[in-house]
Design a protein around this motif. Sequence first.
Motif, PDB file in Angstrom:
ATOM      1  N   GLY A 175      10.291   1.269  -5.321  1.00 35.79           N
ATOM      2  CA  GLY A 175      11.672   0.970  -4.965  1.00 35.79           C
ATOM      3  C   GLY A 175      12.018  -0.486  -5.185  1.00 35.79           C
ATOM      4  O   GLY A 175      13.049  -0.812  -5.797  1.00 35.79           O
ATOM      5  N   LEU A 176      11.143  -1.367  -4.712  1.00 37.25           N
ATOM      6  CA  LEU A 176      11.379  -2.795  -4.897  1.00 37.25           C
ATOM      7  C   LEU A 176      11.289  -3.165  -6.370  1.00 37.25           C
ATOM      8  O   LEU A 176      12.078  -3.969  -6.877  1.00 37.25           O
TER       9      LEU A 176
ATOM     10  N   SER B 128      17.217  -6.206  -0.219  1.00 39.13           N
ATOM     11  CA  SER B 128      16.353  -6.449  -1.369  1.00 39.13           C
ATOM     12  C   SER B 128      16.766  -7.710  -2.123  1.00 39.13           C
ATOM     13  O   SER B 128      15.936  -8.361  -2.767  1.00 39.13           O
ATOM     14  N   SER B 129      18.036  -8.071  -1.991  1.00 41.18           N
ATOM     15  CA  SER B 129      18.508  -9.290  -2.651  1.00 41.18           C
ATOM     16  C   SER B 129      17.790 -10.526  -2.123  1.00 41.18           C
ATOM     17  O   SER B 129      17.648 -11.530  -2.834  1.00 41.18           O
TER      18      SER B 129
ATOM     19  N   ASP C 233       0.808  -1.218   0.000  1.00 42.80           N
ATOM     20  CA  ASP C 233       0.000   0.000   0.000  1.00 42.80           C
ATOM     21  C   ASP C 233       0.846   1.275   0.000  1.00 42.80           C
ATOM     22  O   ASP C 233       0.304   2.379  -0.046  1.00 42.80           O
ATOM     23  N   HIS C 234       2.171   1.133   0.047  1.00 39.21           N
ATOM     24  CA  HIS C 234       3.063   2.290  -0.023  1.00 39.21           C
ATOM     25  C   HIS C 234       3.706   2.344  -1.410  1.00 39.21           C
ATOM     26  O   HIS C 234       4.466   1.447  -1.790  1.00 39.21           O
ATOM     27  N   GLU C 235       3.411   3.407  -2.140  1.00 45.65           N
ATOM     28  CA  GLU C 235       3.908   3.529  -3.506  1.00 45.65           C
ATOM     29  C   GLU C 235       5.430   3.535  -3.560  1.00 45.65           C
ATOM     30  O   GLU C 235       6.032   2.950  -4.466  1.00 45.65           O
ATOM     31  N   LEU C 236       6.062   4.176  -2.570  1.00 42.63           N
ATOM     32  CA  LEU C 236       7.522   4.238  -2.571  1.00 42.63           C
ATOM     33  C   LEU C 236       8.130   2.840  -2.469  1.00 42.63           C
ATOM     34  O   LEU C 236       9.144   2.549  -3.106  1.00 42.63           O
ATOM     35  N   ILE C 237       7.522   1.988  -1.644  1.00 41.73           N
ATOM     36  CA  ILE C 237       8.028   0.623  -1.505  1.00 41.73           C
ATOM     37  C   ILE C 237       7.811  -0.156  -2.792  1.00 41.73           C
ATOM     38  O   ILE C 237       8.701  -0.868  -3.278  1.00 41.73           O
ATOM     39  N   ARG C 238       6.643  -0.017  -3.384  1.00 40.05           N
ATOM     40  CA  ARG C 238       6.368  -0.710  -4.651  1.00 40.05           C
ATOM     41  C   ARG C 238       7.372  -0.301  -5.721  1.00 40.05           C
ATOM     42  O   ARG C 238       7.941  -1.138  -6.417  1.00 40.05           O
TER      43      ARG C 238
END
Length: 217
Positions: free
Chosen positions: A20-21, A112-113, A13-18
């Motif tokens: 960024g990932l 993230s890896s 629900d967080h655009e930055l996380i979507r």
Amino acid sequence: MSDAPTRLLLVDDHELIREGLGSVIDLEDDMDVVATAGTVGEALSIYEELKPDVVVADLQLPDGTGLDIVRAIRKASQTTGLIVLTMHSGDDQIFAAMQAGASGFVGKDAPSSEVVKAARHAAVSPRAFVCAGLAGAMMRRVSGESASLTEREHDVLLLLADGLGAAAIGDRLFLSESTAKSHIARIYQKLGAANRAQALVTAMRVGLLSSIQPTER
């Protein structure tokens, strides 16, 4: 084997996380983020339309949880990879994800890896659950007094490992089939497992079995 990249749906629900990932995953030659979603409803609608190979879903969403997504998709597909991504990575959450049918569980504090690694695993082995904290969670659960197997349950576990079903186990131990099924259900509950394969892997990892047979029936 196809050279086509693994197609992913990211749900958070967080655009930055979507974003960024997604940008990290898109750097991988063998992966392609085909869509993102911010809610359970949106994710399931996109899944039905695009049928991605792997879904990476946050645990906490505005209209439900990532586990709602996992259960709904797993009910429809045994081959879709399903990763739960969360800030809340306690033992209960790990076992809930495993029981829901997830392929993996990754904490948001992990590199993230780790998400990339889990997604690759999920694409190849969607029903084999992986989590960096799984072994410790298993040890804590099984070492607890309420989770220790009785002598009879251990007998049943050994026969499960030999590939016997409830009826055959009942015959071998002079139990009714319903009683054998009750023992099996209790073993699954104590080991935090949703099926025979998960129960045997857990039992082996925590030392209740020295080895397991590669038999599903």
